[in-house]
Design an enzyme around this catalytic site. Structure first.
Site, PDB file in Angstrom:
ATOM      1  N   LYS A  83      46.589  47.799  20.862  1.00 48.11           N
ATOM      2  CA  LYS A  83      45.137  47.855  20.713  1.00 48.11           C
ATOM      3  C   LYS A  83      44.774  47.300  19.343  1.00 48.11           C
ATOM      4  CE  LYS A  83      41.953  51.237  22.500  1.00 48.11           C
ATOM      5  NZ  LYS A  83      41.636  52.668  22.447  1.00 48.11           N
TER       6      LYS A  83
HETATM    7  C1  E4P Z   1      39.355  53.861  24.341  1.00 49.26           C
HETATM    8  O1  E4P Z   1      39.923  52.805  24.418  1.00 49.26           O
HETATM    9  C2  E4P Z   1      38.413  54.161  23.260  1.00 49.26           C
HETATM   10  O2  E4P Z   1      39.076  54.279  22.044  1.00 49.26           O
HETATM   11  C3  E4P Z   1      37.671  55.427  23.588  1.00 49.26           C
HETATM   12  O3  E4P Z   1      37.238  55.349  24.937  1.00 49.26           O
HETATM   13  C4  E4P Z   1      36.523  55.704  22.656  1.00 49.26           C
HETATM   14  O4  E4P Z   1      35.769  56.767  23.162  1.00 49.26           O
HETATM   15  P1  E4P Z   1      34.685  57.561  22.273  1.00 49.26           P
HETATM   16  O5  E4P Z   1      33.565  56.636  21.975  1.00 49.26           O
HETATM   17  O6  E4P Z   1      34.262  58.696  23.159  1.00 49.26           O
HETATM   18  O7  E4P Z   1      35.409  58.013  21.042  1.00 49.26           O
END
Ligand code: E4P
Length: 216
Positions: A83
């Site tokens: 990521k």
């Molecule tokens: C996933 O890839 C993201 O990091 C995550 O869905 C972020 O979610 P949030 O905005 O609820 O922290």
């Protein structure tokens, strides 16, 4: 449609994996920190539970550092996806990692333009954040619809992971658009099951059965 679980909690991952509902996992530094455990150890344990893409995020801000971290994380297991944040350095790192066959999930995407750049640079996945956009009074689902329309015009090998999902309507919204993947927090996954009429209906069936047969 694929369901990823948006968590680093191995108990919750096991729970939903036993129901066949988990095609992959996404984590981020906040989710890892919440577990209070060693990063690589958690990621490695997750690979033993789920046979699908597992996103692990880098914390470097320069492309060189991102690439170094990516190599170490990718060495943990073949299912690890790196990521990378949607920055200029992130795009540079994505391009280089993709050319070496390392899959990138481009995260912190908040516009169709950013998603297009990510796909063009070679990201295997792009993660538009719905909930965080809704939080600033901008329609997160509409952003995803635009990204879906753009990617449908071309042959990029790039799947959309609908991220920052906050409630069941986000899941249904992206499913109606034909989004490839939704990464769903465990509490939202729980909510997908619920309907009061199911509970009432089951209670009535069991009571009728009990009254008719069990007391004989
Ligand atoms: C996933 O890839 C993201 O990091 C995550 O869905 C972020 O979610 P949030 O905005 O609820 O922290």
């Amino acid at each position: 449609m694929k369901f990823f679980l948006d968590t680093a909690n191995v108990e919750r991952i096991r729970y939903f994996a036993e129901m066949g509902l988990v095609d992959g996992i996404t984590t981020n530094p906040s989710l890892i920190a919440k577990e209070g455990r060693d990063f690589k150890e958690v990621i490695s344990q997750i690979t033993e539970i789920v046979d699908g893409p597992i996103s692990a995020e880098v914390v470097s801000t320069e492309a060189v550092g991102m690439i170094e971290e990516a190599r170490e994380l990718a060495a943990i297991h073949e299912n690890i996806v790196i990521k990378i944040p949607m920055t200029r350095e992130g795009i540079k790192a994505t391009h280089q990692l993709a050319s070496k066959g390392i899959r990138v999930n481009m995260t912190l995407v908040f516009s169709p333009a950013q998603a297009l750049l990510a796909a063009k640079a070679g990201a295997r996945y792009v993660s538009p954040f719905i909930g965080r956009l809704d939080d600033i009074s901008t329609d997160g689902l509409d952003m995803v619809a635009q990204i879906r329309a753009i990617l449908d015009n071309y042959d990029f090998e790039c799947e959309i992971i609908a991220a920052s999902i906050r409630h069941p309507l986000h899941v249904i919204g992206v499913a109606k658009m034909g989004v490839d993947i939704a990464t769903i927090p465990p509490d939202v996954m729980d909510k997908l099951f619920n309907h009061p009429l199911t509970d009432i209906g089951l209670e009535r069936f069991l009571k009728d059965w009990e009254n008719a047969f069990a007391k004989r």
